[in-house]
Design a protein around this motif. Structure first.
Motif, short mmCIF file in Angstrom:
data_model
loop_
_atom_site.label_atom_id
_atom_site.label_comp_id
_atom_site.label_asym_id
_atom_site.label_seq_id
_atom_site.Cartn_x
_atom_site.Cartn_y
_atom_site.Cartn_z
N UNK A 188 82.28 -15.19 6.35
CA UNK A 188 80.90 -15.35 5.93
C UNK A 188 80.75 -15.25 4.41
N UNK A 189 81.71 -14.63 3.73
CA UNK A 189 81.70 -14.65 2.26
C UNK A 189 81.79 -16.08 1.74
N UNK A 190 82.62 -16.89 2.39
CA UNK A 190 82.73 -18.30 2.00
C UNK A 190 81.56 -19.12 2.54
N UNK A 191 81.04 -18.73 3.71
CA UNK A 191 79.88 -19.43 4.25
C UNK A 191 78.67 -19.26 3.34
N UNK A 192 78.42 -18.03 2.87
CA UNK A 192 77.29 -17.79 1.98
C UNK A 192 77.46 -18.55 0.66
N UNK A 193 78.68 -18.60 0.15
CA UNK A 193 78.97 -19.37 -1.06
C UNK A 193 78.61 -20.84 -0.85
N UNK A 194 79.05 -21.40 0.26
CA UNK A 194 78.88 -22.83 0.49
C UNK A 194 77.43 -23.19 0.79
N UNK A 195 76.75 -22.41 1.61
CA UNK A 195 75.39 -22.76 2.00
C UNK A 195 74.40 -22.55 0.86
N UNK A 196 74.59 -21.53 0.05
CA UNK A 196 73.72 -21.37 -1.12
C UNK A 196 73.94 -22.53 -2.09
N UNK A 197 75.19 -22.93 -2.23
CA UNK A 197 75.52 -24.09 -3.04
C UNK A 197 74.81 -25.33 -2.51
N UNK A 198 74.85 -25.49 -1.19
CA UNK A 198 74.25 -26.68 -0.57
C UNK A 198 72.74 -26.72 -0.76
N UNK A 199 72.08 -25.57 -0.70
CA UNK A 199 70.62 -25.54 -0.79
C UNK A 199 70.12 -25.80 -2.21
N UNK A 200 70.89 -25.41 -3.21
CA UNK A 200 70.41 -25.46 -4.59
C UNK A 200 70.93 -26.67 -5.34
N UNK A 201 72.11 -27.16 -4.97
CA UNK A 201 72.79 -28.12 -5.83
C UNK A 201 72.06 -29.46 -5.92
N UNK A 202 71.28 -29.83 -4.89
CA UNK A 202 70.49 -31.07 -4.99
C UNK A 202 69.49 -30.96 -6.14
N UNK A 203 68.79 -29.83 -6.19
CA UNK A 203 67.82 -29.62 -7.26
C UNK A 203 68.53 -29.47 -8.61
N UNK B 185 77.30 -16.98 -7.15
CA UNK B 185 78.50 -17.68 -7.61
C UNK B 185 78.52 -19.11 -7.08
N UNK B 186 78.11 -19.30 -5.82
CA UNK B 186 78.05 -20.65 -5.26
C UNK B 186 77.01 -21.51 -5.93
N UNK B 187 75.83 -20.93 -6.20
CA UNK B 187 74.77 -21.68 -6.88
C UNK B 187 75.26 -22.16 -8.25
N UNK B 188 75.91 -21.27 -8.99
CA UNK B 188 76.34 -21.63 -10.34
C UNK B 188 77.52 -22.57 -10.38
N UNK B 189 78.54 -22.32 -9.55
CA UNK B 189 79.77 -23.12 -9.65
C UNK B 189 79.56 -24.54 -9.17
N UNK B 190 78.84 -24.73 -8.06
CA UNK B 190 78.59 -26.09 -7.58
C UNK B 190 77.74 -26.88 -8.55
N UNK B 191 76.72 -26.23 -9.11
CA UNK B 191 75.85 -26.90 -10.08
C UNK B 191 76.59 -27.21 -11.37
N UNK B 192 77.47 -26.29 -11.78
CA UNK B 192 78.22 -26.51 -13.02
C UNK B 192 79.18 -27.68 -12.88
N UNK B 193 79.68 -27.91 -11.68
CA UNK B 193 80.57 -29.06 -11.47
C UNK B 193 79.82 -30.37 -11.71
N UNK B 194 78.55 -30.41 -11.31
CA UNK B 194 77.74 -31.61 -11.57
C UNK B 194 77.57 -31.81 -13.07
#
Length: 493
Positions: A74-89, A142-151
């Protein structure tokens, strides 16, 4: 005194190299911290009470946090799903406000996430009620920042480099960024052994602070030269501003390549997440050696990425290399599950496939996205991939969840089910990339045509244009048939 802008105009190539280096290092700290739980899986997952129970298979672990397989995944699940919810915006924000400001914002989110995760394991909070919620919040930030930073990184590369340089630039970015993951797998277990869990996590937090400092430096450079691009032309000219209504311009090709990428990373990322425990169960390898073996995936990426990117640009065969990369990954998880092939061979195999596909996915992706929607399109892509990875982590966590009484043969059976599930994801990725090629097979794209065929393609297209100019329009099948046959002889690359 010469200004930074004047220096840029005199040394554009040098400045592009500086920008590329800083852009690559933006995600250095995030990459290091992302896979720290994979290296520390034994410490995070195992029950600390095993230290006092006689007859336990595992050795004593005084710092173990007793998360279990489900909460660990779930540590990785929380990373991925928070990334998924925010990265579009995040992609939309990057299109609207530019990559300089957004790089600072997302780097700050990474620092906050790494800080909270480190705070959760200090002596006063360890194994307390607040420990696990702090871990989850830290991984979410961390997921919100890293996924967005890749964009942001992809948008910076697309801004500073031409289409025939994209694969090489992505290769260099991947090589430098993968250095963070390689350092994690080489150093983290040794740091934990010598300094303890808390100081080990604090070291990862300090690397995130380092990346934030580089983001500030990059923003200063881009602000100083913002009126000029790499060709010396002004950037103040009018450009189309992205809006949500424009998202309908994303084509079918975009969605096909997007779904293929989703399934590909479902398999590879989840294997890296759980592979340390897999190697310990099947091959009786120590946690330290398991970390080194898994690190080979990133070692290959760090070493080979620039060469793969240059090869893709030089031969103009990005799509062909992408097809081969996905196809080569199909059997590897079944080989791991049902054979005793050397683990280093398998991890290098996965590393080569991952390197080729990561470098080739992004140039193809940017080709099918309208320029003013680049950030939004990449944001949707990253979001869907994060949803897939999060779902896969949840499913695999449920498959591998077991009690203390499970036997080794039963555990290996659970691992075989997991490897079959990962293979199914790779097969779906291969299926959708085949659909992409079938949909795109009649398009002649000079950027992806092999160098030896380019003169032939140009000759065919020139004959087509001359006939069009002479006749004004095509009124008969005879006028249309011959040029189309000539163009089709180029074939699909």
């Amino acid at each position: 005194m010469i200004t930074l802008k004047e220096l840029f105009l005199q040394n554009r190539k040098f400045f592009r190299f500086v920008v590329l280096t800083l852009t690559s290092l933006l995600s250095f700290g995030a990459n290091y911290c992302y896979d720290m739980p994979a290296v520390l899986q034994y410490t995070l997952q195992e029950n600390w009470s095993n230290c006092t129970n006689p007859g336990q298979h595992h050795k004593c672990c005084e710092e173990c946090l007793s998360l279990g397989a489900d909460r660990y995944n779930q540590l990785y699940t929380s990373f991925s799903w928070s990334n998924a919810c925010i990265v579009i915006f995040s992609g939309f924000l990057t299109d609207r406000f530019g990559h300089s400001m957004c790089s600072l914002l997302f780097s700050s989110s990474i620092v906050a996430g790494a800080g909270l995760f480190t705070l959760s394991v200090i002596s006063n909070l360890r194994r307390a009620v607040a420990m696990y919620p702090l871990m989850l919040v830290g991984r979410m930030l961390l997921g919100i920042g890293s996924g967005s930073l890749r964009i942001v990184q992809d948008r910076i590369v697309a801004f500073w480099f031409q289409k025939n340089e994209l694969a090489t630039a992505y290769g260099i970015i991947m090589a430098i960024a993968r250095l963070g993951s390689v350092m994690n797998f080489l150093m983290t277990k040794n740091l934990e052994y010598h300094f303890g869990l808390t100081k080990t996590l604090f070291f990862g937090f300090s690397l995130c602070l380092f990346s934030l400092g580089l983001a500030c430096l990059l923003a200063m450079i881009e602000y100083s030269v913002k009126d000029d691009d790499d060709d010396g032309t002004t950037q103040n000219k009018q450009h189309k501003v992205a809006s949500l209504r424009d998202l309908k311009q994303l084509s079918c090709l975009y969605w096909l390549i997007n779904i293929s990428r989703l399934f590909f990373f479902n398999a590879v990322v989840q294997f890296v997440v759980d592979s340390t425990e897999f190697f310990q169960d099947k091959y009786k390898i120590s946690p330290e050696r398991s970390a080194y073996i898994i690190g080979a995936i990133y070692d290959v990426g760090m070493i080979c990425s620039p060469f793969v990117g240059f090869l893709a640009d030089y031969t103009k065969s990005v799509k062909r290399m992408l097809f081969i990369g996905i196809l080569s990954l199909l059997p590897v998880f079944l080989v791991l599950a049902y054979t005793g092939l050397n683990t280093i061979i398998c991890t290098v195999w996965i590393g080569l496939s991952l390197t080729v596909c990561v470098i080739c996915y992004w140039p193809v992706m940017t080709k099918v996205i309208p320029p003013h929607l680049l950030g939004s399109g990449l944001g949707i892509c990253t979001s869907l991939t994060a949803i897939g990875v999060g779902t896969t982590s949840f499913v695999v966590g449920k498959i591998l969840e077991h009690d203390e009484s499970v036997t080794l043969p039963e555990m290996l059976h659970l691992w075989r089910i997991t490897m079959i599930y990962l293979t199914m994801n790779v097969f779906m990725s291969f299926f959708f990339i085949c659909l992409f090629f079938l949909k795109d097979k009649n398009r002649v794209e000079p950027e992806f045509v092999h160098a030896r065929l380019r003169p032939r393609a140009k000759s065919c297209i020139d004959r087509f244009d001359r006939r069009l100019n002479r006749n004004g329009s095509y009124n008969t099948f005879g006028d249309l048939k011959r040029p189309v046959r000539s163009v089709s002889c180029v074939g699909y690359i």
